[in-house]
Design an enzyme around this catalytic site. Structure first.
Site, PDB file in Angstrom:
ATOM      1  N   LEU A   1       3.302 -53.849  62.678  1.00 37.68           N
ATOM      2  CA  LEU A   1       3.452 -52.988  61.496  1.00 37.68           C
ATOM      3  C   LEU A   1       4.785 -52.272  61.514  1.00 37.68           C
ATOM      4  CD1 LEU A   1      -0.082 -51.365  61.325  1.00 37.68           C
ATOM      5  CD2 LEU A   1       0.876 -53.036  59.751  1.00 37.68           C
ATOM      6  N   GLY A   2       5.250 -51.943  62.698  1.00 42.85           N
ATOM      7  CA  GLY A   2       6.510 -51.226  62.755  1.00 42.85           C
ATOM      8  C   GLY A   2       6.868 -50.929  64.186  1.00 42.85           C
TER       9      GLY A   2
ATOM     10  N   GLY B   1      10.200 -44.856  67.748  1.00 41.63           N
ATOM     11  CA  GLY B   1      10.763 -44.339  68.983  1.00 41.63           C
ATOM     12  C   GLY B   1       9.800 -44.459  70.147  1.00 41.63           C
ATOM     13  N   PHE B   2       8.509 -44.395  69.867  1.00 42.89           N
ATOM     14  CA  PHE B   2       7.538 -44.394  70.960  1.00 42.89           C
ATOM     15  C   PHE B   2       7.070 -45.787  71.342  1.00 42.89           C
ATOM     16  CE2 PHE B   2       7.038 -40.141  69.165  1.00 42.89           C
ATOM     17  CZ  PHE B   2       7.285 -39.394  70.307  1.00 42.89           C
TER      18      PHE B   2
ATOM     19  N   ASP C   1       8.730 -33.934  64.803  1.00 44.24           N
ATOM     20  CA  ASP C   1       9.471 -35.083  64.262  1.00 44.24           C
ATOM     21  C   ASP C   1       8.963 -35.433  62.868  1.00 44.24           C
ATOM     22  OD1 ASP C   1      11.448 -36.924  64.244  1.00 44.24           O
ATOM     23  OD2 ASP C   1      10.403 -38.399  65.498  1.00 44.24           O
TER      24      ASP C   1
END
Ligand SMILES: *[C@@H]1O[C@H](CO)[C@@H](O)[C@H](O)[C@H]1NC(C)=O
Ligand SMILES: *[C@@H]1O[C@H](CO)[C@@H](O)[C@H](O)[C@H]1NC(C)=O
Ligand SMILES: *[C@@H]1O[C@H](CO)[C@@H](O)[C@H](O)[C@H]1NC(C)=O
Ligand SMILES: *[C@@H]1O[C@H](CO)[C@@H](O)[C@H](O)[C@H]1NC(C)=O
Ligand SMILES: *[C@@H]1O[C@H](CO)[C@@H](O)[C@H](O)[C@H]1NC(C)=O
Ligand SMILES: *[C@@H]1O[C@H](CO)[C@@H](O)[C@H](O)[C@H]1NC(C)=O
Length: 584
Positions: free
Chosen positions: A352-353, A356-357, A473
């Site tokens: 899906l994407g 950063g993590f 964030d």
């Protein structure tokens, strides 16, 4: 009564068949399909086995075995004869083999001075070659004995009083079907049939061999012109002699027919006794046990390897990290296997994407058919207090309930990896709607509804729960939309939790350039206000459809300002006033 008579009749017939010798008043002919009840004179270690197999020698070294037809044959009328027999040499598995066997016509059955090995139990060193022997022999020899000028270790020879053959040749047979000679191995262990014929008028001694299943070849192997009247006496014994030496084999005769008045009758192959299954019989009990143990070990090692490989494969595929302290989180814990199955193995097409993590995958729980999103967070520390604290924080966030927060369903752990399971948001993230052409543009009421939802969720995180949860964030790509385009905050808590009232002690800078409050880049301390600043940037973003920062400098200049505080060179903050993208 009739039945009793019938079975008596059958019994008589079958016993006659077993004791199948003919015409005891005429000793010029006989036939034995197997030697049960045969009139044989046995010497040495020769014996008749229960099923009728004549064994001349076994595999003991330097042994002799002889078997003669019990009655003498009268050769005073003619020297013609015809004989046929089936024999087999069976070696001890893989050992050397020898020495051989001979068909013998001799004036006596007394060979008490004869020696074994290359003498085949016929002569000794002093009487070999003596014309007083009156012996005709046809040798089937498996050892090359140079003193007798043997040609090879697989030959047939005609011997007269003397083990140096007057004629010999390598063993082969003429194949009637193929019309050519084919080699035959005496030591093959297979039964071989031999024919020896002498017709007085022709004075030709013919020796023929063939595998037992083949018919008699049209051409003999040896055909020697010889006058037997000069060699044989009027009364002779016929039989076999075999010997072993430093090397040994089993020498067997399966059947034998002899005729003075015509061609020897063909043996009935089907009635011949079977050869013992030597390979197994030859292996001793100890060796057999050892053999079985070794086989068992090999099988076990093989199975062990397979199981080990399967276990390693399984552990690599489904293995996870599970520690004692995680027991209390039981219900929130997903097994890695469940997630692996749900996402069909974390295929790229379900990606899906990537944030950063870590990467986020779409999946469907097999048990409930519920759609989920699985975020794989890579980390360095597998265990210890830090991990425990982090997991318990994450799990406690399951209790955060707000319609504008993406619901955390649970977690799983692997080596170096934490997997977080969330509700699946079908419409994806807000930035896709704002900055790409993949999604339709949003109208004002939709934008307002999204922002209001985000604001209320942020308020809940900051003020309405028992602890202050700083998001740290907030940005368009962290706002997900459900099917009704309600905005939901994702990734909360991946930055740390903070107790209400105390300010952050974290020095690690978390956040995204362009959303960070100026003092945050200076002090590195996040608080509720810095979250609100980021929300402000989001407001502008949603209102005008532009990113808060758009790099405009040269590529090498871009990035210099990253995370070093302030507005770095190469970036321009473009606030507010640009109109939303077309379509609204
Ligand atoms: C061969 O036969 C002899 C005499 O019957 C016996 O003593 C010996 O053990 C046998 N050898 C083998 C290997 O069977
Ligand atoms: C052959 O020898 C046998 C026994 O010695 C004798 O009965 C027979 O008459 C002899 N036959 C001839 C043709 O000499
Ligand atoms: C060889 O055999 C003959 C009898 O056939 C005997 O008289 C002689 O002594 C034997 N010689 C040896 C060396 O055993
Ligand atoms: C045995 O036969 C060979 C070949 O015919 C001959 O050279 C040798 O002299 C014979 N041996 C004796 C002892 O007669
Ligand atoms: C022996 O073999 C020769 C050559 O093949 C043949 O002419 C003769 O008839 C055979 N003799 C016997 C008794 O089979
Ligand atoms: C011997 O030969 C005769 C004549 O060919 C035949 O009738 C008889 O069956 C043969 N016997 C054996 C045992 O070969």
């Amino acid at each position: 009564m009739v039945i009793a008579f019938g079975s008596f009749f059958l019994f008589s017939v079958s016993s006659l068949a077993v004791i199948s010798f003919a015409l005891s008043d005429n000793h010029g002919e006989f036939i034995y399909n197997g030697f049960n009840g045969a009139s044989l004179h046995l010497a040495g270690i020769a014996n008749i086995q229960p099923h009728g197999l004549l064994q001349l020698t076994n595999t003991s070294n330097r042994q002799i075995g002889r078997a003669f037809f019990q009655f003498p044959i009268e050769f005073n009328t003619s020297y013609s004869f015809s004989t046929s027999f089936v024999f087999a040499f069976v070696r001890k598995s893989q050992d050397y083999f020898g020495h051989g066997m001979a068909f013998v016509i001799s004036p006596s059955t007394d060979f008490s001075h004869a020696v074994a090995s290359e003498y085949l139990g016929l002569f000794n060193i002093s009487n070999d070659g003596a014309s007083a022997n009156h012996v005709l022999a046809v040798e089937f020899d498996c050892v090359l004995s140079p003193e007798f000028k043997d040609i090879d270790n697989n030959h047939v020879g005609i011997d007269v009083n003397n083990l140096t053959s007057i004629e010999s040749t390598s063993v082969s047979f003429y194949s009637n079907g193929e019309r050519k000679n084919r080699r035959l191995e005496l030591m093959s262990g297979e039964p071989i049939r031999a024919w020896i014929d002498y017709v007085e008028d022709e004075k030709l001694l013919n020796v023929t061999v063939a595998p037992v299943r083949c018919p008699k070849p049209n051409y003999p192997l040896l055909s020697k012109s010889i006058d037997l009247s000069k060699i044989l006496l009027d009364t002779m014994y016929v039989g076999f002699s075999a010997a072993t030496g430093a090397v040994a084999s089993n020498h067997y005769v399966l059947g034998w027919s002899f005729n003075r008045s015509g061609e020897a009758e063909s043996l009935k192959i089907a009635e011949l006794p079977h050869l013992p299954k030597e390979k197994i019989a030859q292996i001793g009990i100890k060796e057999l046990v050892l053999y079985k143990v070794i086989m068992l070990l090999i099988v076990l090692i093989f199975l062990g390897t397979i199981c080990g490989a399967a276990y390693l494969f399984w552990r690599n595929k489904y293995g996870e990290v599970r520690e004692e302290w995680e027991k209390e989180f039981g219900p929130q814990r997903f097994s890695y296997k469940t997630l692996y199955k749900a996402t069909k193995g974390f295929k790229d097409k379900d990606l899906l994407g990537e944030g950063g993590f870590g990467k986020v995958y779409r999946g469907t729980l097999q048990s409930s058919n519920e759609e989920i999103a699985v975020k794989r967070v890579r980390h360095k520390h597998d265990s210890g207090e830090g991990m425990k604290q982090f997991v318990s924080e994450i799990v406690s966030m399951r209790r955060l309930r707000h319609r504008n927060l993406v619901r955390l369903l649970g977690y799983s752990r692997r080596k170096g990896e934490l997997l977080l399971v969330y509700d699946y948001m079908p419409q994806g993230s807000l930035d896709k709607f704002l900055f790409t052409d993949e999604k339709p543009s949003l109208n004002w009421p939709q934008r307002f509804q999204i922002l209001r939802g985000v604001a209320s969720a942020l308020l809940y995180l900051h003020e309405e729960w028992e602890q202050v949860v700083l998001h740290r964030d907030i940005k368009a790509s962290n706002i997900l939309l459900d099917s009704e385009l309600n905005g939901k905050i994702a990734d909360f808590g991946l930055a740390r939790l903070h107790d209400r009232g105390s300010s952050s002690k974290t020095t690690l800078l978390v956040g995204t350039l362009g959303y960070m409050a100026p003092e945050l880049t200076r002090t590195g301390k996040a608080n509720m206000s810095t979250d609100v600043f980021a929300f402000g940037a989001l407001l502008l973003e949603v209102a005008c459809g532009r990113k808060p920062i758009e790099p405009q400098g040269l590529p090498e200049e871009v990035g210099r300002g990253l995370c070093c505080g302030g507005n770095g060179a190469g970036f321009e903050i473009r606030p507010t006033m640009l109109p939303p993208r077309s379509g609204n």
